[in-house]
Design a protein around this motif. Structure first.
Motif, mmCIF file in Angstrom:
data_model
loop_
_atom_site.group_PDB
_atom_site.id
_atom_site.type_symbol
_atom_site.label_atom_id
_atom_site.label_comp_id
_atom_site.label_asym_id
_atom_site.label_seq_id
_atom_site.Cartn_x
_atom_site.Cartn_y
_atom_site.Cartn_z
ATOM 1 N N THR A 26 0.516 -1.051 0.168
ATOM 2 C CA THR A 26 -0.053 0.093 -0.123
ATOM 3 C C THR A 26 0.991 1.499 0.058
ATOM 4 O O THR A 26 0.777 2.635 -0.665
ATOM 5 C CB THR A 26 -0.736 0.035 1.684
ATOM 6 O OG1 THR A 26 -1.829 -0.764 1.470
ATOM 7 C CG2 THR A 26 -1.827 0.860 1.426
ATOM 8 N N LEU A 27 1.850 1.345 0.783
ATOM 9 C CA LEU A 27 3.057 2.407 1.108
ATOM 10 C C LEU A 27 3.520 2.602 -0.562
ATOM 11 O O LEU A 27 3.566 3.591 -0.981
ATOM 12 C CB LEU A 27 3.952 2.612 2.120
ATOM 13 C CG LEU A 27 4.786 3.241 2.767
ATOM 14 C CD1 LEU A 27 3.688 4.504 2.619
ATOM 15 C CD2 LEU A 27 6.106 2.866 2.787
ATOM 16 N N LYS A 28 3.879 1.513 -1.264
ATOM 17 C CA LYS A 28 4.209 2.027 -2.366
ATOM 18 C C LYS A 28 4.012 2.404 -3.634
ATOM 19 O O LYS A 28 3.940 3.188 -4.247
ATOM 20 C CB LYS A 28 5.061 0.547 -2.772
ATOM 21 C CG LYS A 28 6.441 0.327 -2.456
ATOM 22 C CD LYS A 28 6.511 -1.256 -2.712
ATOM 23 C CE LYS A 28 7.512 -1.875 -1.549
ATOM 24 N NZ LYS A 28 7.797 -3.640 -2.303
ATOM 25 N N ILE A 29 2.638 1.748 -3.250
ATOM 26 C CA ILE A 29 1.378 2.602 -4.361
ATOM 27 C C ILE A 29 0.797 3.947 -3.980
ATOM 28 O O ILE A 29 0.825 4.914 -4.727
ATOM 29 C CB ILE A 29 0.036 1.774 -4.101
ATOM 30 C CG1 ILE A 29 0.059 0.204 -3.905
ATOM 31 C CG2 ILE A 29 -1.362 2.644 -4.625
ATOM 32 C CD1 ILE A 29 -1.597 -0.598 -4.295
ATOM 33 N N LEU A 30 0.897 4.402 -2.588
ATOM 34 C CA LEU A 30 0.782 5.573 -2.272
ATOM 35 C C LEU A 30 1.768 6.795 -2.738
ATOM 36 O O LEU A 30 2.038 7.797 -3.253
ATOM 37 C CB LEU A 30 0.852 6.016 -0.697
ATOM 38 C CG LEU A 30 -0.787 5.015 -0.029
ATOM 39 C CD1 LEU A 30 -0.695 5.275 0.714
ATOM 40 C CD2 LEU A 30 -2.230 5.650 -0.722
ATOM 41 N N ARG A 31 2.949 5.810 -2.520
ATOM 42 C CA ARG A 31 4.449 6.848 -3.128
ATOM 43 C C ARG A 31 4.296 6.903 -4.983
ATOM 44 O O ARG A 31 4.848 7.992 -5.028
ATOM 45 C CB ARG A 31 5.599 5.793 -2.666
ATOM 46 C CG ARG A 31 6.003 5.793 -1.269
ATOM 47 C CD ARG A 31 6.949 5.453 -1.201
ATOM 48 N NE ARG A 31 7.915 6.234 0.694
ATOM 49 C CZ ARG A 31 8.334 4.896 1.457
ATOM 50 N NH1 ARG A 31 8.650 3.846 0.898
ATOM 51 N NH2 ARG A 31 8.784 5.145 2.233
ATOM 52 N N SER A 32 3.948 5.462 -5.305
ATOM 53 C CA SER A 32 3.680 5.957 -6.908
ATOM 54 C C SER A 32 2.500 6.802 -7.579
ATOM 55 O O SER A 32 2.905 7.288 -8.592
ATOM 56 C CB SER A 32 3.384 3.923 -7.819
ATOM 57 O OG SER A 32 1.744 4.006 -6.995
#
Length: 333
Positions: free
Chosen positions: A65-71
């Motif tokens: 989820t954090l990677k998606i948010l950063r993307s």
């Protein structure tokens, strides 16, 4: 990165944009991942090993989820006022069917602005106090009911701009006045009948949008907001300009379109910085001929069908029949 690449591969295969695929993933899975630690155990006899595996899966989902948010973060220029704009790292979660802002959002160290427009289930703003660098929050067309925050969070909220247009159930403005650094506020179409007293505590406010609110009481005193440069009160049931408008010495743009105002007096000549006056949609309006003596006023946006005829030459040169306020920065707000 494996999971993230899989989302990217699938989005490319289906012909959709990567950001769109990420937003779809968020709308379907984010609420589950952010609440999974609250879910009760299916049975009391769950072994320690199963719990450990659950924790691992949960951690993996949270990291994903954090990677998606950063993307979804990107740099965007925000126009705070006519003479102020900033480029902020912005997280775009518009129309993502969110009920709450994801937990992991608070772990995005560089996050400075968030766009949550169109999440019509969102009713919580406490996240504003958990993101230390947050400067802009846009939450138009949501279901907010309150702008109150836990006391221990208020000192961490450093917002410069807040947009909550079209939140018709927003009734609690108790902590609005404590957002001391706020320069840009849009509370249009929030079903406001009487302006909250907390509004007049925002001494640094430069842009105030009150459009589409059914005001039942006249606006008595705007003088505390003496830093205002833009004041928009379109379709607010106004029958006259607030007398205290003349105290706004820094005002540059004034829009009171689609009201029932019948007279514009020459008292606006005291506003030495006023450049645009937009009064379109006020039927039978009379403009004082002395307004043509203003040294700063450049445009008056009005419908000539509903305005007096035989205007003085100097005043008629200012008349602009466009329906939109003619300033390039306005479209960026």
């Amino acid at each position: 990165m494996t999971l993230l690449k899989e989302v990217e591969r699938q989005s490319t295969k289906s012909g959709t944009k990567f950001n769109a695929a990420c937003q779809q993933c968020i709308s379907e899975n984010l609420q589950v991942s952010s609440r999974s630690h609250l879910a009760p155990s299916p049975a009391r006899s769950v072994t320690a090993e199963c719990k450990r595996q659950d924790d691992v899966r949960h951690s993996a989902k949270m990291r994903f989820t954090l990677k998606i948010l950063r993307s979804l973060m990107s740099k965007r220029t925000w126009v705070i006022s006519p003479d102020t704009k900033f480029t902020y790292q912005t997280l775009d979660l518009r129309k993502s069917k969110l009920e709450n802002v994801p937990e992991n959002t608070t772990r995005l160290e560089l996050l400075q602005a968030v766009r949550l427009d169109g999440n019509d289930r969102l009713d919580d703003v406490t996240f504003l106090g958990k993101i230390p660098l947050l400067r802009v929050a846009a939450m138009k067309n949501c279901q907010l009911t309150s702008l109150s925050f836990p006391t221990d969070m208020l000192e961490y909220i450093q917002l410069r701009a807040l947009e909550v247009y079209n939140n018709p159930y927003l009734a609690d403005f108790s902590d609005l006045g404590r957002l001391s650094k706020l320069q840009h506020l849009n509370i249009g179409s929030c079903n406001i009948e009487v302006l909250p007293n907390e509004l007049f505590e925002l001494k640094r406010l430069r842009v105030l949008v009150l459009d589409d609110n059914p005001l039942l009481e006249p606006i008595t005193d705007l003088s505390p907001l003496d830093k205002l440069q833009v004041l928009l009160m379109r379709n607010c049931n106004l029958t006259e300009l607030p007398h205290s408008t003349r105290c706004l010495s820094q005002l540059m743009f004034l829009a009171v379109e689609q009201n029932q105002i019948s007279h514009i007096s020459s008292t606006l000549n005291t506003l030495e910085n006023l450049q645009v006056l937009s009064i379109y949609g006020n039927r039978g309006i009379h403009i004082s001929s002395k307004l043509g003596r203003s040294q700063s006023l450049k445009r008056i946006n009005v419908d000539l069908k509903f305005c007096q005829k035989n205007l003085p030459n100097k005043l008629s040169k200012m008349i602009n029949v466009w329906k939109d306020t003619p300033c390039a920065w306005w479209k960026q707000l």
